[in-house]
Design an enzyme around this catalytic site. Sequence first.
Site: not given
Length: 215
Positions: A8, A33, A35, A37, A66, A68, A137, A175
Amino acid sequence: MPHLVAPSVLSANFANLQSDIELINTSEADWFHVDVMDGVFVPNISFGFPVIKALKKLAKKPLDVHLMIVDPDRYAQTFKEAGADILTVHYEACPHLHRSVQNIKSLGMKAGVAINPHTSVSVLEELIHDIDLVCMMSVNPGFGGQKFIENTYSKISALKQLIQRKNSKTLIEIDGGVDLNNYKKLLDCGADVLVAGNTVFSSQNPSATISALKK
Ligand code: DX5
Ligand code: ZN
């Protein structure tokens, strides 16, 4: 299929991202990966399109993005243009999940669905055959370096059963809080992809840690 490891980027050194990207490029890692957000769906803000585009220029492995964020449909095409190969949206953020998944696939990306720790795998019953990857998750999303939630093991087994029962090829990605003590048990339960942030980037030798997670 041998399992995959996706470090990540959230735990990388943003002051010298290039060196951490090259580290992943030359390691045994399979994916990046990534992320994203928004400070609304989760109580944290990470990074957006300029960073992903810069990452894409240097990355020699697929970008597993990913999201979020609320209303992810709004940005699916822009994430494709930024370089996403796999695009994962949250079940909890998509009132019309079937449409969201079809939209991602029609844009030429693999479609992932993430579920929070409180969400039962049974909610994916009617859609599992359309999903390329379930991101399960194993912490509450929002931050790296959190403690693994033990209830995840039984959820992986339940998801594996659902996938087999439906004769689907969906990958199970875990994850949050994955480390060298729990990764074998996660694989035994049926995990296909291990995300690891803190475990990789806070270790003395990140490349060796990735190799250890591949064993
Ligand atoms: C958490 C993110 C994770 C995070 C994992 O909201 O989705 O991908 O980076 O970090 P670790 O492996 O440190 O728990
Ligand atoms: Zn993630």
